[in-house]
Every structure is written in structure tokens, then in C-alpha cells.
Write a protein that holds these residues in place. Structure first.
Motif, PDB file in Angstrom:
ATOM      1  N   PRO A 779      -1.621   4.707 -10.757  1.00 28.02           N
ATOM      2  CA  PRO A 779      -2.866   4.511 -11.991  1.00 28.02           C
ATOM      3  C   PRO A 779      -2.222   3.408 -13.021  1.00 28.02           C
ATOM      4  CG  PRO A 779      -2.167   6.826 -11.509  1.00 28.02           C
ATOM      5  CD  PRO A 779      -0.896   6.316 -11.504  1.00 28.02           C
ATOM      6  N   ALA A 780      -3.849   2.179 -12.683  1.00 26.56           N
ATOM      7  CA  ALA A 780      -3.396   1.383 -13.715  1.00 26.56           C
ATOM      8  C   ALA A 780      -4.716   1.208 -14.559  1.00 26.56           C
ATOM      9  CB  ALA A 780      -2.432   0.126 -13.291  1.00 26.56           C
ATOM     10  N   LYS A 781      -4.292   0.624 -16.158  1.00 21.03           N
ATOM     11  CA  LYS A 781      -6.283   0.198 -16.568  1.00 21.03           C
ATOM     12  C   LYS A 781      -6.244  -1.294 -17.201  1.00 21.03           C
ATOM     13  CE  LYS A 781      -9.273   1.637 -20.396  1.00 21.03           C
ATOM     14  NZ  LYS A 781      -9.191   2.747 -21.111  1.00 21.03           N
ATOM     15  N   LEU A 782      -7.173  -1.896 -16.319  1.00 18.99           N
ATOM     16  CA  LEU A 782      -7.154  -3.319 -16.805  1.00 18.99           C
ATOM     17  C   LEU A 782      -8.636  -3.786 -16.453  1.00 18.99           C
ATOM     18  CD1 LEU A 782      -5.905  -5.143 -13.987  1.00 18.99           C
ATOM     19  CD2 LEU A 782      -5.242  -3.015 -13.559  1.00 18.99           C
ATOM     20  N   ASP A 783      -8.344  -4.751 -16.722  1.00 16.44           N
ATOM     21  CA  ASP A 783     -10.181  -5.736 -17.348  1.00 16.44           C
ATOM     22  C   ASP A 783     -10.385  -6.597 -16.725  1.00 16.44           C
ATOM     23  OD1 ASP A 783     -12.741  -5.941 -17.793  1.00 16.44           O
ATOM     24  OD2 ASP A 783     -12.532  -6.219 -20.486  1.00 16.44           O
ATOM     25  N   PHE A 784     -11.093  -6.002 -15.612  1.00 16.46           N
ATOM     26  CA  PHE A 784     -10.430  -7.452 -14.520  1.00 16.46           C
ATOM     27  C   PHE A 784     -11.795  -8.379 -14.552  1.00 16.46           C
ATOM     28  CE2 PHE A 784      -8.506  -4.343 -11.527  1.00 16.46           C
ATOM     29  CZ  PHE A 784      -7.268  -5.503 -10.430  1.00 16.46           C
ATOM     30  N   ALA A 785     -12.958  -7.677 -15.783  1.00  9.09           N
ATOM     31  CA  ALA A 785     -14.111  -8.680 -16.073  1.00  9.09           C
ATOM     32  C   ALA A 785     -13.294  -9.590 -17.301  1.00  9.09           C
ATOM     33  CB  ALA A 785     -15.134  -7.433 -16.666  1.00  9.09           C
ATOM     34  N   ALA A 786     -12.951  -8.909 -17.913  1.00  8.12           N
ATOM     35  CA  ALA A 786     -12.183 -10.129 -18.952  1.00  8.12           C
ATOM     36  C   ALA A 786     -11.592 -11.592 -18.133  1.00  8.12           C
ATOM     37  CB  ALA A 786     -11.262  -8.725 -19.897  1.00  8.12           C
ATOM     38  N   ASP A 807      -9.466  11.229 -14.453  1.00 12.42           N
ATOM     39  CA  ASP A 807     -10.172  11.607 -16.268  1.00 12.42           C
ATOM     40  C   ASP A 807      -8.245  12.109 -16.531  1.00 12.42           C
ATOM     41  OD1 ASP A 807     -12.284  11.683 -15.422  1.00 12.42           O
ATOM     42  OD2 ASP A 807     -12.816  13.496 -15.182  1.00 12.42           O
ATOM     43  N   GLY A 808      -8.415  12.181 -17.985  1.00 13.05           N
ATOM     44  CA  GLY A 808      -7.248  12.155 -18.320  1.00 13.05           C
ATOM     45  C   GLY A 808      -5.467  11.850 -18.242  1.00 13.05           C
ATOM     46  N   PHE A 809      -6.455  10.088 -18.255  1.00  8.54           N
ATOM     47  CA  PHE A 809      -5.393   9.116 -18.456  1.00  8.54           C
ATOM     48  C   PHE A 809      -4.160   8.089 -19.462  1.00  8.54           C
ATOM     49  CE2 PHE A 809      -3.735   4.609 -18.545  1.00  8.54           C
ATOM     50  CZ  PHE A 809      -3.023   4.300 -17.579  1.00  8.54           C
ATOM     51  N   VAL A 810      -2.988   9.074 -19.779  1.00  7.80           N
ATOM     52  CA  VAL A 810      -1.921   8.699 -20.324  1.00  7.80           C
ATOM     53  C   VAL A 810      -0.756   7.958 -19.417  1.00  7.80           C
ATOM     54  CG1 VAL A 810      -0.442   9.709 -22.121  1.00  7.80           C
ATOM     55  CG2 VAL A 810      -2.153  11.066 -20.943  1.00  7.80           C
ATOM     56  N   ALA A 811      -1.097   6.735 -20.373  1.00  6.06           N
ATOM     57  CA  ALA A 811      -0.272   5.512 -20.153  1.00  6.06           C
ATOM     58  C   ALA A 811       1.024   5.960 -20.992  1.00  6.06           C
ATOM     59  CB  ALA A 811      -0.952   3.927 -20.965  1.00  6.06           C
ATOM     60  N   THR A 823      -5.180 -12.800 -21.738  1.00 10.79           N
ATOM     61  CA  THR A 823      -4.319 -12.040 -22.036  1.00 10.79           C
ATOM     62  C   THR A 823      -4.542 -11.568 -21.389  1.00 10.79           C
ATOM     63  OG1 THR A 823      -3.319 -13.636 -23.663  1.00 10.79           O
ATOM     64  CG2 THR A 823      -2.395 -11.788 -22.891  1.00 10.79           C
ATOM     65  N   LEU A 824      -3.949 -10.599 -20.760  1.00 15.00           N
ATOM     66  CA  LEU A 824      -4.722  -9.384 -20.461  1.00 15.00           C
ATOM     67  C   LEU A 824      -3.436  -8.005 -20.462  1.00 15.00           C
ATOM     68  CD1 LEU A 824      -6.964  -7.974 -18.590  1.00 15.00           C
ATOM     69  CD2 LEU A 824      -5.771  -8.509 -16.309  1.00 15.00           C
ATOM     70  N   ASP A 825      -3.905  -7.244 -20.759  1.00 19.68           N
ATOM     71  CA  ASP A 825      -3.065  -5.525 -21.417  1.00 19.68           C
ATOM     72  C   ASP A 825      -3.107  -4.746 -20.106  1.00 19.68           C
ATOM     73  OD1 ASP A 825      -2.337  -6.585 -23.582  1.00 19.68           O
ATOM     74  OD2 ASP A 825      -3.750  -6.378 -24.567  1.00 19.68           O
ATOM     75  N   VAL A 826      -1.918  -4.460 -19.375  1.00 21.23           N
ATOM     76  CA  VAL A 826      -2.539  -3.418 -18.071  1.00 21.23           C
ATOM     77  C   VAL A 826      -1.506  -2.193 -18.260  1.00 21.23           C
ATOM     78  CG1 VAL A 826      -1.527  -3.880 -15.373  1.00 21.23           C
ATOM     79  CG2 VAL A 826      -1.966  -5.722 -16.824  1.00 21.23           C
ATOM     80  N   ALA A 827      -2.147  -1.436 -18.773  1.00 21.78           N
ATOM     81  CA  ALA A 827      -1.477   0.150 -19.200  1.00 21.78           C
ATOM     82  C   ALA A 827      -1.106   1.006 -17.717  1.00 21.78           C
ATOM     83  CB  ALA A 827      -2.657   0.914 -20.533  1.00 21.78           C
ATOM     84  N   LEU A 828      -0.632   1.727 -17.711  1.00 14.90           N
ATOM     85  CA  LEU A 828       0.381   1.787 -16.612  1.00 14.90           C
ATOM     86  C   LEU A 828       0.854   3.199 -16.940  1.00 14.90           C
ATOM     87  CD1 LEU A 828       1.109  -0.891 -16.070  1.00 14.90           C
ATOM     88  CD2 LEU A 828       1.063  -0.475 -13.664  1.00 14.90           C
ATOM     89  N   ASP A 829       0.820   4.298 -15.750  1.00 14.65           N
ATOM     90  CA  ASP A 829       1.090   5.846 -16.164  1.00 14.65           C
ATOM     91  C   ASP A 829       2.491   5.701 -14.940  1.00 14.65           C
ATOM     92  OD1 ASP A 829       2.144   8.277 -16.395  1.00 14.65           O
ATOM     93  OD2 ASP A 829       0.210   9.039 -15.448  1.00 14.65           O
ATOM     94  N   THR A 830       3.918   5.697 -15.017  1.00 15.26           N
ATOM     95  CA  THR A 830       4.534   5.399 -14.197  1.00 15.26           C
ATOM     96  C   THR A 830       5.160   6.998 -14.107  1.00 15.26           C
ATOM     97  OG1 THR A 830       6.749   4.819 -15.319  1.00 15.26           O
ATOM     98  CG2 THR A 830       4.658   2.621 -14.109  1.00 15.26           C
TER      99      THR A 830
END
Length: 901
Positions: A779-786, A807-811, A823-830
């Protein structure tokens, strides 16, 4: 929408096997007549004559490079719409062939040529030629040379023999061929003069002998000279000193008795050539057996007694040494001089460079001999002017200086050889008159010699007939359709080391023949003589991977046919062309072949994948209907096409093939094919997928056509399967319209795809550093629009294997990436994707390896003796290893720390 659950079928085999394809393809091309030139064609002409390999020869890597580059040129020109003539042929190779046949007869029958007589021996050579000669032509077919076999020539065929006789008579009648005694390279084993190119230099152990000439009384006139060839003193006629050497000024003009010969006196002469600081400052002069002494003999009008016969034995000296070989006389003369008390210093060993016969191996003897010569001054002037005026262009231009250094300082050319195999000199001698004189007649090809006349026994230097090659092969001196259409030839391709021996001579004879037959060869520019080729491309020599010359003694030679057998002809050709920079030597080894073979495999697999996913050649959709990725790959394809065209027009083969290699491998195969997978869904047939299939087919079509000149076999198979066409050989060369429809480059599409590639690359690297399995989605959260990558989100997530967070994603980790727009910040749950214990164990093993490398390099760099004695490149390599180990240690340590945290 129509369902399309079944993938297209392909007739391609499971894998690429050159052995199953290449011979069949080549013979099919020949039978179809694709390589046969038509002089009546209205297409623009493009012509190359193949530098004729020796009939005794086999392909070596230099040939393979030469042929690959020529084939690349002519295949491209056929595709560009030219009427192409690539004319093949073989050289009779006078010395090489006669030597080979003589050795065969000696081994099998115990006879030499004299046991047969001239006519029968020549017949035996022709028998050998028909049975064993021309191995190289079979090998040319194996590597794919697209030559016009219907026009194959041989330097001793009847047409070329007629051309040789014609130009000999023209030169003779113009006073440019004459007979005289001159110093030549003499082979005592072959009993003939040999050319400079047939002399190789080797360091040999000799002895330095100091000889005292004149009185043995120190108070009376005498001189001491030193020599490495003491036997030649039997032909000494002078001793030279420097005009300003005060030590010997009082001796200049005096004469000393020869120690062994009453018929010779040794005159002391003064000449600027002498180096008064070298040795004793006095030099013995043997004009008939040393090049420098010969020139001095001419300047001072010295006698030039020849002291050796054709076999290199001492002769005509009237001494006890007559009949001895050079080696025997060297010892005997030294001992006899010692008995007279004339050896003034202890004989000492001396290593020096000595010319040896390339064919027979023995030391060459500089020897005064009666030979036929071409007067070259006017011929050389025309050859130089042709280049200076730009009639013939040399590529690279840096080679022009070497060309001018040669033609501007050329000596008259020895053209006679004391052989039986070759073009016999068309000079006939009448009976001797009362004074011993004989009438001399030069007989042309359409003339008969006078009755009772005898022909000169010598044959012409092989380079004489090959100097006519560009026009004699097309029918000169007759006016033929081939000469009218294809002469002058477009380009001559050859290695720079043959610039002097062959290229300059073709220029000399070509310009001369044009002055004699302008109606046949055409008129040159601005009233100057026509030239034999408009361009001269000089490539470097093939060397081993360490940059050493390939040789039998080093055991580092590579047989190109071994590479054809092991890797395929395409791989051989691509490895050579990828390293071919103008005028620069090419180091090559197995790694090059392996890399080229891997490229053919990559190309085959990529094409097969594309075909199985519906790639096809069709009309390109409108630009606005294409995705960013489609527009990006089409625009990049056009940029590469334009670069390849420019490079090939400038004979930059290495740059052209390097450009194609990286585009095909890095962008088409590694990226666009991956992207195409996301745009051609297997479950349904959608418009976007169809567009991508067309784009993929179009780019593959262009790449195969661009690669065809270098890699003809695999591109033929893949192109025919892709397009259903007859052959890629005659398919038009790609244009801008073929690539992106001539559209302007879409810079926004490029930016978005390059950002996407960077994003995917960083995500893959992060996953690998985290120990996430390649198949595991994260799972990864990143802002493609930005990042202005909204349209690329699905593609990025599929290829990088990062899914939308639920739901309940925790990086558990984050990374920061600098893209073109933001500059893009990418949050991942490994969490849950890594076996922490196993990963820790793996990392600890990597850390131990890094520590070991650090300890090893630190020990070497801390060793003062090593630092003092090791070459700087070796020390720098150790330092580089240490820097890499430090970076690796820091990376793994940080990863372990994060894992423990």
C-alpha cells in the motif's frame, strides 16, 4: 466493445537460433537477386568495391570489421532507394599463393617449382586456386555480405589481365616505367624483392663488432667503426665522418686498403648524415646492402658492389667467404678480422630491430638489384591534389596528414617480383647484337611481340593489379554500362594501416587512367582527373580486449567464424559495429560477443512478446487519441532515427549502433513494453489498447529497419513476421513520417513519462532495500495530481506494484522524491510484507562482506611499499573499491538500524 480474450498467434520459434536461420536466409536473398546491381536503373548510384582479400586467406577479425561496415552502408543505401553495386573479388596474392603451393608440392612430392618449369608450375597453382582458394568467399556468405556475386572478379582473370597490360603500356610509353639498379627489400628464401608491407620488424639478439680500418699502428692513419652486420664489410667502399668533426678532418679524402679485397679501397668521406656523438663518430658504408648507405653512395658517387647472391650467400667477393650464408660469414669474417688484430673491442651482445619476411620468416636483405620501377612524382602530385581539392574526402579528416606525408614524400615504386605466379611483365627483349645490347619492346594487350623475342621473366607486384581494382573490375579500358553508372565509386572502406600501400596507389593509377581514357572514366571536377572513389573511410585495427595486436605468438587471435558458430553472425557484426569509431583501434573480446548475443535475444523476446500482444503495423492514430506513453515512445523513436541517420552519414558506426542499442533495450524493451502491458488489457478490446498495439508495432518496425544493416538476419525474420512483407532488405529506410508522423515532440508527454519512470525506479529501489518480495504489493499513498501524473496512476501502481491504501492505512516508512514539477512524498506500509528475522540475517551477511572489503582495502592502502611500487591506476582502483565498500557499509547499517527500530 468486442471481447478479445485470445492473444494473437505467432510463427516465431520458441527462441532465436542463428544456425537454423542464417544460411537459409542468405541463400534466399541471393537467389531472389536482391544484391544484383542493374546499370540500366534510373535510381541514383551507390557503389563500393570490396578490398580484395588474398585467395589464400581466411576471414580474420579485421576482415569481419571491414565487411560489416561495408555491408551496413550498402544495405542502408538499398533501403534508401539507391541502385547499389557492392562488387566482390579476390586477389591472386603472388608471394602468398606461390609460397603456399611450393610448400604443398615440397611436402607431398618432394619437388620445387624448378622441377616443373614455369608453365607447368603455374598450371599447378591454378589447380590449387580452383580447389582450395577462396575459402573467404564462403565465410563472407556466412556473415551476410550482400555483395553482387554475379560480378565477382579475380586479379588474374582475363579482363583484369587486359587492364594491367593496358596501363603498364600507357605508363611505359609516358616514360613513367623504367628499369634500374636500386636497393630493395630482398627475401633470400623466396628469391624475390618484396614490398614494405611484407616486411615485419622483430627484436633480435645480435652482436656489436668494432672494426679498425687503416693502419694497426696507433700513430698512423686509421679509423674505428662499429657494426651489427660484420659480414657486410666485404662490400664496404667508404668510411663516413661528420664534416665538422675535428677528430677526423685530416683523414677526409684518404683511402684505406680493404682487409680482404684488393679490388676495393675505402675512401674517407664527409657527410652530414653521420652522428658524431654516436659510437666513434665514424660509419662504414656498404651502399649495395644498407638503405642509408645507399643514399650516401648516390650522393658521393661511390661504387656499389653486390656481395650476396639471390639466396643470401656471399658471392663475387673473390675471398674465402664466397659461398657462405650470411650467418656463417658473420662468424668467419669476425674471426678473420680478429686474427688480423682489427677487432678493437670485445664483441658485445646487442638487441636491435631487424626486418623479416612476413611470408618466409627470414631476415630481409637490403640488396641492390635490377628491377622495374614506376616513376611516381606526377602520379603522387595528382593523388595529393585530389584530396586537397576535396574531390576525394577522407574520413576522419585527421587521417589526411598521414596521407599527405606519404604521397608528398613518395619514392619510386618497385613493381617487379622474381616470381612465376602473377601478371608477367609485358616487356620483350630481342636477340643480343654484337655489343651485347638488346632491343626492348613493351607489348600491349592487343599486340603481338616480334618473332624471336623473349619476355621478361619477372611478374608485377600484386599491388600493381589491385591498384586498378575500382575500375578494372568494371571493364576498363572498355567503356561499359557499369563504369558509366557506378564509377567513380562512392566510398572505399578499409583499415588505416593500408593507406600507403593500396589506397595511395589506387589514387595514383585511377587519376592517371582518367587522363588516358577520360571518355571511359569520365571527367573530374574543374578539369582535374577523375578520382576512383569520392569518399575514403578509414577504420581502426581490431585488437584484443587489452588493446594488444592479435597475433599467433600471443595466442590472442579470435576467429570470427568461431563467433558466428557460437553467437551468430548478427552478434559478431553488432559487436564489431558498436565499437567502430573512425580511425580508432577497436579492442574486443568475449564480453563484447556475449553482450551482442544477449541483445539479439532481448530483441527477439521483445518482438515475440509484442506480436503475442497484438502489435501490428497500421496507420498511426491521431496524436490526440494516444496516451502520453505512446506519444513519448514515438517521439523518442524519431529522435533516435534522426541521430542514427546523422551518425551513419558521418561514418560514425559506433555511435549509431550505441544509440540503437540503448533505445531498443532501455526504452523500448525495459519501459515501453512494460507500460504497454498496462494499456493492452487481456480481458477486453478497448480503443486505447488498439492504439498502443499500433504504436508498438510501428516502433518495432522502425527499430528493425534501423538495425537491419548491422543485424540483417534476425531483423529479417522479425520484420517479416511483424509486417507480412517480402523482405526488409528492400523496404524503405525509415523517415520522420514513419516514426511520429512528422509531429512536433510532445514535451509535456515526455516530462510525465520520464517522471513516471523515475517514480517507478525509486519505488522499486525502496522496495528492494526494504526486503519486499518483487511479487508482493505494498500500500502506498502519493499525490499524483500534485505531480501532474493523474493519467499515469494506474500504470505506475501496476508496474511498481504499489496499491491504493485502504481504510486504517498506517505508514511504516516514507520517501521523498524530486520530480520535474514538485517534490513528492510517498508514504508506504511495508508492515507484514517483510520477514524481519530473515531480512536481518541477510543484511548482517552483507554488512560482514562490506566490512571485509573495508579491511582488505585499508590494509593495502596502509602499506607504504605497495603505494610506492604499484602503478597509479592500480592504487586508484583500490581507493575506488574502498569508497564503494564505505557506501555499502553505511547503506546496510542504516537499513539494519531501521529494521531493529
Amino acid at each position: 466493445m468486442t471481447e478479445a480474450t485470445n492473444l494473437p498467434a505467432t510463427n516465431l520459434p520458441k527462441s532465436w537460433d542463428p544456425k537454423e536461420q542464417e544460411e537459409r536466409l542468405y541463400e534466399g536473398w541471393v537467389e531472389a537477386g536482391y544484391f544484383t546491381a542493374d546499370p540500366a536503373s534510373e535510381k541514383p548510384a551507390y557503389s563500393i568495391v570490396l578490398p580484395p582479400p588474398n585467395v589464400t586467406g581466411q576471414l580474420h577479425m579485421g576482415h569481419a570489421l571491414d565487411h560489416t561496415l561495408m555491408d551496413s552502408l550498402v544495405r542502408r543505401k538499398r533501403m534508401q532507394g539507391y541502385e547499389v553495386l557492392w562488387l566482390p573479388g579476390m586477389d591472386h596474392a603472388g608471394i602468398a599463393t606461390q609460397t603456399k603451393v611450393e610448400a604443398k608440392l615440397k611436402a607431398e612430392e618432394g619437388k620445387d617449382r624448378y622441377d616443373y618449369g614455369r608453365d607447368e608450375f603455374v598450371d599447378r597453382v591454378w589447380e590449387w586456386k580452383h580447389e582450395f582458394g577462396g575459402t573467404i568467399t564462403t565465410q563472407m556468405r556466412a556473415i551476410g555480405d550482400s555483395v553482387d556475386w554475379s560480378r565477382e572478379r579475380f586479379t588474374l582473370d582475363s579482363g583484369l589481365s587486359r587492364a594491367v597490360q593496358t596501363i603498364f603500356k600507357q605508363l611505359y610509353d609516358a616514360g613513367m616505367i623504367y628499369q634500374d639498379y636500386r636497393l630493395v627489400n630482398w627475401s633470400p628464401v623466396l628469391e624475390t624483392a618484396v614490398s614494405d608491407i611484407e616486411v615485419v620488424y622483430k627484436d633480435v639478439e645480435g652482436e656489436f663488432v668494432s672494426i679498425r680500418y687503416g693502419s694497426l699502428n696507433d700513430d698512423e692513419p686509421h679509423l674505428v667503426v662499429a657494426t651489427t652486420r660484420v659480414e657486410t664489410m666485404l662490400g664496404d667502399v667508404a668510411i663516413a665522418v661528420h664534416p665538422e668533426d675535428e677528430r677526423y678532418a685530416h683523414l677526409v679524402g684518404q683511402e684505406f686498403d680493404h682487409p680482404f679485397r684488393d679490388d676495393l679501397k675505402l675512401k674517407v668521406i664527409a657527410d652530414d648524415y653521420v652522428d658524431r656523438e654516436l659510437g666513434t663518430g665514424a660509419v662504414k658504408i656498404t651502399p649495395a646492402h644498407d638503405p642509408n648507405d645507399y643514399e650516401m653512395g648516390l650522393r658521393h658517387d661511390l661504387d656499389m658492389p653486390i656481395i650476396m647472391d639471390e639466396k643470401g650467400r656471399i658471392a663475387n667477393t673473390g675471398t674465402k667467404f664466397d659461398g657462405m650464408s650470411r650467418e656463417e660469414a658473420r662468424v668467419a669474417v669476425r674471426e678473420a678480422l680478429a686474427e688480423q688484430g682489427r677487432i678493437v673491442k670485445e664483441v658485445r651482445p646487442y638487441v636491435h630491430s631487424v626486418g623479416h619476411s612476413e611470408r618466409s620468416g627470414e631476415p630481409i636483405e637490403p640488396r641492390l638489384s635490377l628491377q622495374w620501377f614506376v616513376k611516381v612524382s606526377e602520379l603522387a602530385r595528382m593523388s595529393a591534389e585530389a584530396v586537397r581539392e576535396g574531390d576525394t574526402e577522407i574520413h576522419p579528416t585527421s587521417m589526411e596528414k598521414r596521407y599527405f606525408d606519404w604521397v608528398d614524400n613518395m619514392h619510386d615504386w618497385t613493381i617487379s617480383r622474381q616470381l612465376w605466379w602473377g601478371h608477367r611483365i609485358p616487356i620483350w627483349y630481342g636477340p643480343e647484337d654484337a655489343e651485347g645490347n638488346r632491343d626492348v619492346v613493351c607489348v600491349g594487350p592487343d599486340e603481338e611481340p616480334p618473332a624471336g623475342y623473349e619476355q621478361d621473366p619477372d611478374v608485377l607486384d600484386t599491388w600493381f593489379s589491385s591498384a586498378l581494382w575500382p575500375f578494372s573490375t568494371m571493364g576498363w579500358p572498355d567503356k561499359t554500362p557499369e563504369l558509366e553508372k557506378f564509377y567513380p565509386t562512392t566510398v572505399l572502406v578499409t583499415a588505416y594501416d593500408i593507406l600507403f600501400f593500396w589506397v595511395a596507389r589506387m589514387m595514383m593509377f585511377g587519376t592517371f587512367a582518367a587522363t588516358q581514357t577520360p571518355d571511359v572514366l569520365g571527367q573530374g571536377k574543374d578539369g582535374r582527373p577523375q578520382i576512383p572513389f569520392e569518399h575514403l573511410y578509414l577504420h581502426g585495427l581490431v585488437r584484443d580486449e587489452k588493446g594488444r595486436k592479435m597475433s599467433k605468438s600471443l595466442g590472442n587471435g579470435i576467429n570470427p567464424m568461431d563467433w558466428v558458430e557460437q553467437y551468430g553472425a548478427d552478434a559478431l557484426r553488432f559487436a564489431l559495429a558498436r565499437g567502430a569509431n573512425p580511425g580508432v583501434d577497436l579492442p574486443i573480446g568475449e564480453d563484447n560477443a556475449t553482450s551482442a548475443r544477449n541483445f539479439t535475444t532481448k530483441l527477439f523476446n521483445a518482438a515475440k512478446f509484442a506480436l503475442m500482444n497484438g502489435a501490428r503495423v497500421d496507420e498511426l492514430p491521431a496524436r490526440e487519441e494516444l496516451t502520453d506513453a505512446d506519444r513519448w515512445i514515438l517521439d523518442r523513436c524519431e529522435e533516435v532515427r534522426a541521430k542514427v541517420d546523422a551518425y551513419l552519414d558521418d561514418y560514425q558506426f559506433a555511435k549509431a549502433n550505441e544509440e540503437l542499442y540503448h533505445f531498443a533495450w532501455d526504452e523500448l524493451c525495459d519501459w515501453y513494453l512494460e507500460i504497454a502491458k498496462t494499456q493492452i488489457p487481456r480481458e477486453r478490446d478497448i480503443a486505447q489498447g488498439e492504439n498502443t498495439q499500433v504504436v508498438l508495432g510501428r516502433v518495432l518496425d522502425v527499430v528493425l529497419r534501423l538495425l537491419h544493416p548491422t543485424m540483417p538476419f534476425i531483423t529479417e525474420v522479425l520484420w517479416k513476421e511483424l509486417t507480412g512483407g517480402e523482405t526488409v532488405t528492400l523496404t524503405p529506410w525509415p523517415s520522420a513520417q514513419d516514426t511520429n508522423g512528422g509531429a512536433e515532440t510532445d514535451l509535456n508527454a515526455r516530462r510525465r513519462i520520464e517522471d513516471s519512470i523515475k517514480l517507478i525506479t525509486e519505488l522499486r529501489r525502496f522496495r528492494a532495500d526494504q526486503g519486499v518480495k518483487p511479487s508482493q504489493k505494498v500500500p502506498a499513498k502519493l499525490d499524483f495530481a500534485a505531480a501532474d501524473l493523474v493519467a499515469q496512476e494506474d500504470m505506475v501502481r501496476q508496474i511498481a506494484r504499489v496499491e491504493e491504501p485502504g481504510d486504517g492505512f498506517v505508514a511504516s516508512a516514507s520517501i521523498e522524491m524530486r520530480l520535474s514539477q514538485t517534490t513528492l512524498d510517498v508514504a508506504l506500509d511495508t508492515s507484514g510484507t517483510v520477514d524481519v528475522a530473515a531480512e536481518r540475517k541477510r543484511l548482517e551477511k552483507e554488512l560482514a562482506a562490506a566490512q571485509k572489503e573495508l579491511d582488505t582495502t585499508a590494509a593495502k592502502l596502509g602499506n607504504e611499499q605497495f603505494l610506492a611500487n604499484a602503478p597509479e591506476p592500480v592504487v586508484e582502483k583500490i581507493r575506488q573499491r574502498q569508497r564503494v565498500a564505505q557506501e555499502e557499509f553505511a547503506r546496510v547499517s542504516a537499513r539494519l538500524e531501521g529494521l531493529n527500530g
